[in-house]
Write a protein that holds these residues in place. Structure first.
Motif, PDB file in Angstrom:
ATOM      1  N   GLU A  63       0.824  -1.216   0.000  1.00 59.04           N
ATOM      2  CA  GLU A  63       0.000   0.000   0.000  1.00 59.04           C
ATOM      3  C   GLU A  63       0.853   1.260   0.000  1.00 59.04           C
ATOM      4  N   CYS A  64       0.235   2.349  -0.410  1.00 60.91           N
ATOM      5  CA  CYS A  64       0.935   3.636  -0.443  1.00 60.91           C
ATOM      6  C   CYS A  64       1.193   4.103   0.987  1.00 60.91           C
ATOM      7  N   TYR A  65       2.430   4.444   1.287  1.00 64.47           N
ATOM      8  CA  TYR A  65       2.791   4.838   2.645  1.00 64.47           C
ATOM      9  C   TYR A  65       2.123   6.149   3.028  1.00 64.47           C
ATOM     10  N   SER A  66       1.851   6.944   2.025  1.00 63.79           N
ATOM     11  CA  SER A  66       1.300   8.257   2.316  1.00 63.79           C
ATOM     12  C   SER A  66      -0.232   8.259   2.382  1.00 63.79           C
ATOM     13  N   CYS A  67      -0.891   7.664   1.379  1.00 57.69           N
ATOM     14  CA  CYS A  67      -2.356   7.772   1.361  1.00 57.69           C
ATOM     15  C   CYS A  67      -3.058   6.445   1.593  1.00 57.69           C
ATOM     16  N   GLY A  68      -2.316   5.355   1.606  1.00 61.62           N
ATOM     17  CA  GLY A  68      -2.936   4.070   1.895  1.00 61.62           C
ATOM     18  C   GLY A  68      -3.553   3.378   0.691  1.00 61.62           C
ATOM     19  N   LEU A  89       4.919   4.304  -2.736  1.00 64.41           N
ATOM     20  CA  LEU A  89       4.001   5.421  -2.935  1.00 64.41           C
ATOM     21  C   LEU A  89       3.166   5.165  -4.177  1.00 64.41           C
ATOM     22  N   CYS A  90       1.961   5.716  -4.174  1.00 63.05           N
ATOM     23  CA  CYS A  90       1.133   5.591  -5.362  1.00 63.05           C
ATOM     24  C   CYS A  90       1.589   6.627  -6.385  1.00 63.05           C
ATOM     25  N   ARG A  91       1.436   6.267  -7.638  1.00 63.38           N
ATOM     26  CA  ARG A  91       1.933   7.126  -8.700  1.00 63.38           C
ATOM     27  C   ARG A  91       1.160   8.434  -8.758  1.00 63.38           C
ATOM     28  N   PRO A  93      -1.847  10.500  -6.422  1.00 64.40           N
ATOM     29  CA  PRO A  93      -1.086  11.739  -6.570  1.00 64.40           C
ATOM     30  C   PRO A  93       0.253  11.738  -5.821  1.00 64.40           C
ATOM     31  N   CYS A  94       0.461  10.764  -4.897  1.00 63.31           N
ATOM     32  CA  CYS A  94       1.578  10.922  -3.951  1.00 63.31           C
ATOM     33  C   CYS A  94       2.954  11.044  -4.610  1.00 63.31           C
ATOM     34  N   ALA A  95       3.226  10.160  -5.610  1.00 58.82           N
ATOM     35  CA  ALA A  95       4.552  10.216  -6.219  1.00 58.82           C
ATOM     36  C   ALA A  95       4.627  11.269  -7.321  1.00 58.82           C
TER      37      ALA A  95
ATOM     38  N   SER B  36      -8.682   6.680 -12.354  1.00 57.59           N
ATOM     39  CA  SER B  36      -9.470   6.739 -11.128  1.00 57.59           C
ATOM     40  C   SER B  36      -8.841   7.711 -10.126  1.00 57.59           C
ATOM     41  N   ARG B  37      -7.590   8.078 -10.355  1.00 56.23           N
ATOM     42  CA  ARG B  37      -6.902   8.965  -9.412  1.00 56.23           C
ATOM     43  C   ARG B  37      -6.744  10.374  -9.957  1.00 56.23           C
ATOM     44  N   LYS B  38      -7.288  10.566 -11.151  1.00 57.52           N
ATOM     45  CA  LYS B  38      -7.070  11.828 -11.852  1.00 57.52           C
ATOM     46  C   LYS B  38      -7.533  13.035 -11.017  1.00 57.52           C
TER      47      LYS B  38
HETATM   48 ZN   LIG Z   1      -0.670   7.631  -2.259  1.00 58.39          ZN
END
Ligand SMILES: [Zn+2]
Ligand SMILES: [Zn+2]
Ligand SMILES: [Zn+2]
Lengths: 803, 103
Positions: A63-68, A89-91, A93-95, B36-38
């Motif tokens: 999972e993304c460390y920042s947003c889960g 991190l997720c690509r 928005p976090c990364a 979905s993350r846009k």
């Molecule tokens: Zn994230």
């Protein structure tokens, strides 16, 4: 048990668990092009993964460390700038945060967990070659089947695949049928399969977290505007008039839901969807967040196909004996109608016909069943309209004119109206609010505007003013309206609607002995049956079986032959289509290849080179008399770093440069069309042009970027084709269909630019031919646009015979 | 262990219809995930601190059988992860550390 459900490999460091369904899979590819775990995630549309408790990292849910965020397709490692520390991190928005100086992390080094359709080998070990060989060998085909099985029974195993019944393919379509019952028995199940699939797909497409913008339409109805990310994947299609259910489940007020119909779909102007709601009361206009959208599945079109086939079987008056036997593929003595031929073949207010068009009209008038093949730009609509004009004049009774798409029906409506015939355009109720150039010809508008029924007019006025009527008035209104509708329909010369629309209850009492179906090669057989079973004695099918056929979502049904049109089957049965032979669209150099490849060289040019050369357009065509080129884009595709193989940045950037050059030389955005087979590339090109193009954003915004399918039936002055596929090991997917290539190549009037990788494309026979053609004309080029050089690239030639 | 040699008749793989379809589905999955993350709001800052005791630990030479040990921070605590020393991740980190030491 943590053994891979596909191949049985069970080393703890080589497997991972799908969190959604709790099944384990390994990270080996076996015989497929992605690892087993990735295969499963993609097939099952699952996205979350956990590692084995005894693996080096222990029980870990990725999972993304920042947003889960747990979507592994979005996750990647980010290293610390100076330490051997990493986080996931997720690509987005976090990364996507720019890496700043005082930050510990280097977001520019984002490294996706999935590389080359496999988890990073040091996160989930790839089993050794020997382990893989010892494991159960499973093919991509078996994987598909197994995943399919799991949808009904999550515990199914590979052994279950062997059981009878599982692999049953439906009975395929035939060329000839004994009788209409057999016909119904074969097509009925196929239509049902397609309907079930469509239903399942639509109903599984609920989208949460929708943010709504509220608005009020001119008709005072509430309109909700929102983005629907699901559409981008191309999995579901949304059309104007479709129904969606909007729900509110937030905490700001009690839950609410309403159904509406779509009035706008994403286009080059904006990606927003517009939904006109049914009700006006109690709408949560003060809320914007926490909405969900469901697709509302409607069985109408499928029900009408089934009903038409039933009518065909049980009702002897549904079609004439001749048509009956012809449709079933029986040998019938040809009938020559003793038609009194018109003196003039061209119809009033329509262009003069050329020789092949006149020939088509003449022979149609003398036959009970005819096929007209209209290659691109050959004046199919004018010919159809002219035929309808004569049929209406010669035959008693009304002519029913249909096409699978609303666009085509509208075009025909316009043309036939121009001849002076009395036409009525029947639309679905859900489309009544939509404006079109032929709105005034629609049945509902004609009812609305009629001035002979005073009482109905009063009620209509009352209804408009008050919004609703008392129940007794409403009842009266409905009766009067029905009578008025019938009257308008009965006095019409021609009634136009979609094929499915021909099953409208408002037409149920009507008999049509003369039916013309345009775009007939884009309709399924059962769809074509809907207008035919209303009493047809004389049928005209217009289409082109060298262009795209009907879209079937269910693969089994498609394989069984539902994707073959009636037109095509009749051609195979030996009915020779009358081919329109003069094309008025393309510069002769553009029609040469399609003519030779798809029409036995029979296409003649009704336009000259001079007609199709734009003076004062400063564009670097490599051969000035030949406004076309194939631009070689060899750049390695960046699939591994982004994991997004469906888009091709080099091509997108070249596409922008070509567009900019066109615009600078005075070509309008509306004259340019960009065709790309992938939805990913479509949206990428749209945003790339707007953000990177040197000219005003709005100019790029107006340029239509769409799939081949969306361009069928239409034309542009200039077409840019971005092929996208540039992968040595994979196929070229969508491009591997001659009919799709034909459509793509025949949209342009003045010029064509193809962007693609000749090395990859030349391995496919059809593309090899195309490349040789461009090369022979010195139109295969490379290098920057201001310095195009003839490419010396050697093709490798086709790899295998064309299927 | 003697190395076991297995003769197979695996040939160069020709992509099948299923492969192409899988690949298409994979691409869709990617697009859909990104899409979905846009509209996801961006955090103001990437608020992830590196624990002090891990900082500046000059353990560049943490080699274990050609692997570099990285610390993976997770919500459930930190974990050690062995990354091949020739992977981009390891190479980049090492060169950055070396550059830093020279400063
Ligand atoms: Zn994230
Ligand atoms: Zn799963
Ligand atoms: Zn496996």
């Amino acid at each position: 048990e943590h053994a891979c459900r596909y191949c049985g490999i069970h080393a703890v460091n080589s497997v991972a668990r799908c969190v959604t369904c709790n099944k384990w899979f390994c990270n080996s590819r076996g015989n497929t092009s992605g690892s087993h775990i990735i295969n499963h995630l993609v097939r099952a549309k699952h996205r979350e993964v956990a590692l084995h408790p005894d693996s080096p990292l222990g029980e870990t849910t990725l999972e993304c460390y920042s947003c889960g965020c747990k979507n592994v397709f979005l996750l990647g490692f980010i290293p610390a700038k100076s330490d051997t520390v990493v986080v996931l991190l997720c690509r987005q928005p976090c990364a996507a945060m720019p890496s700043s100086k005082d930050m510990n992390w280097d977001t520019s080094q984002w490294l996706p967990l999935i590389d080359d359709r496999c988890f990073l080998p040091w996160l989930v070990k790839v089993p050794s070659e020997q382990e893989q060989l010892r494991a159960r060998q499973i093919t991509a085909h078996q994987i598909n089947k197994l995943e399919e099985l799991w949808k009904d029974n999550t515990e199914a195993t590979l052994e279950d695949l062997e059981k009878p019944g599982i692999d049953d393919e439906p009975q395929p379509v035939l060329l000839r049928y004994d009788d209409a019952y057999q016909y119904q028995n074969i097509f009925g199940p196929l239509v049902k399969m397609e309907a079930d699939y469509d239903k399942k797909l639509k109903e599984s497409q609920t989208q949460d977290d929708i943010v709504v913008r509220w608005d009020i339409g001119l008709n005072q109805k509430r309109i909700a505007w929102f983005y629907l990310p699901k559409l981008e994947s191309g999995e579901v299609r949304l059309a104007i008039g479709d129904e969606l259910r909007l729900r509110y489940r937030g905490e700001l007020r009690q839950s609410w839901e309403d159904v509406g119909h779509v009035i706008k779909i994403p286009n080059n102007v904006s990606d927003e969807v517009g939904l006109e709601l049914r009700r006006n009361d109690n709408t949560p206009v003060d809320c914007t967040h926490n909405f969900s959208v469901d697709f509302v599945w409607k069985s109408t079109s499928f029900d009408r196909m089934q009903a038409a086939m039933k009518t065909f079987a049980v009702d002897e008056t549904s079609v004439s004996g001749f048509i009956y036997h012809k449709l079933l593929g029986h040998e019938v003595e040809p009938q020559v109608l003793r038609t009194v031929m018109p003196k003039r073949f061209s119809a009033p207010n329509l262009p003069e016909l050329n020789h092949s068009q006149v020939y088509a009209v003449k022979s149609v008038l003398q036959k009970n069943l005819s096929l007209i093949q209209g290659p691109p730009g050959t004046g199919k609509t004018v010919t159809s309209a002219t035929i309808v004009y004569h049929l209406a004049k010669i035959n008693s009774g009304q002519v029913l004119v249909c096409a699978p798409s609303n666009v085509a029906v509208d075009q025909l409506t316009e043309k036939i109206h121009a001849t002076g015939l009395k036409v009525v355009r029947l639309t679905a109720k859900s489309r009544e609010a939509l404006d079109s150039p032929v709105s005034f010809l629609t049945l509902h508008e004609q009812v609305y505007n009629n001035d002979t029924h005073v009482e109905l007019q009063k009620l209509i006025q009352l209804k408009t003013e008050q919004g609703e009527l008392s129940s007794s008035d409403e009842k009266k209104y409905k009766t009067l309206k029905r009578a008025c509708e019938r009257e308008i329909l009965q006095t019409a010369d021609v009634i136009l609607c979609t094929c499915v629309g021909a099953g409208d209850p408002r037409l149920s009492k009507f008999k049509f002995r003369t039916v013309l179906i345009d775009e007939a090669t884009q309709a399924t057989e059962p769809e074509c049956m809907i207008p035919l079973v209303l009493g047809c004695k004389q049928a005209v099918l217009v289409g082109d079986h060298q262009q795209l056929g009907p879209v079937i979502m269910n693969k089994k049904a498609a394989r069984a032959g539902l994707c073959q049109s009636l037109f095509e089957r009749l051609v195979i049965l030996g009915i020779r289509p009358i081919r329109l032979q003069v094309q008025y669209r393309m510069h002769p150099c553009l029609s040469e290849f399609p003519s030779n490849m798809f029409y036995e060289g029979s296409l003649q040019n009704g336009v000259t080179t001079q007609d199709r050369l734009k003076k004062n357009v400063d564009f670097p065509w490599p051969a000035p008399e030949t406004p076309m080129f194939f631009h070689s884009n060899l750049g390695q595709e960046e699939i591994s770093s982004s994991g997004t193989s469906y888009l091709n940045r080099t091509e997108a950037s070249n596409c922008e440069k070509v567009v900019t050059k066109f615009l600078k030389s005075g070509i309008l955005p509306s004259q340019i069309g960009i065709i790309t087979p992938y939805e990913g590339q479509r949206s990428y090109v749209v945003s790339y042009m707007q953000f990177n193009g040197p000219l005003k954003k709005d100019l790029y915004k107006e340029i239509e970027v769409a799939s081949v399918d969306a361009f069928q039936g239409r034309e542009k002055d200039y077409i840019i084709l971005s092929c996208v596929r540039s992968n040595e090991h994979q196929g070229i997917g969508f491009l591997n269909d001659p009919r799709r290539l034909n459509v793509a190549l025949t949209r342009a009037r003045y010029g064509v630019v193809i962007l693609g990788n000749p090395r990859v494309l030349s391995r496919h026979p059809l593309w090899h031919h195309l490349l040789v053609h461009y090369k022979d004309k010195d139109c295969l080029v490379e290098g920057p646009l201001n310095n195009l050089k003839v490419s010396m690239i050697a093709f490798r030639g086709p790899r295998r015979a064309y299927r | 262990d003697d190395e076991l040699i297995v003769h197979t008749n695996r040939q160069e793989k020709v992509p099948t219809e299923e492969d192409e379809e899988f690949e298409r589905e994979f691409s869709r999955m990617m697009t859909e995930s990104m899409e979905s993350r846009k509209y996801e709001r961006k955090p103001a800052m990437l608020d992830v601190a590196i624990p002090m005791y891990l900082k500046g630990s000059d353990k560049v030479s943490d080699f274990l059988d050609g692997n570099v040990a990285f610390t993976l921070l997770t919500k459930k605590g930190r974990k050690t992860m062995e990354v091949p020393s020739d992977s981009a991740l390891a190479v980049n980190t090492r060169s950055k550390q070396e550059a830093e030491r020279e400063e």
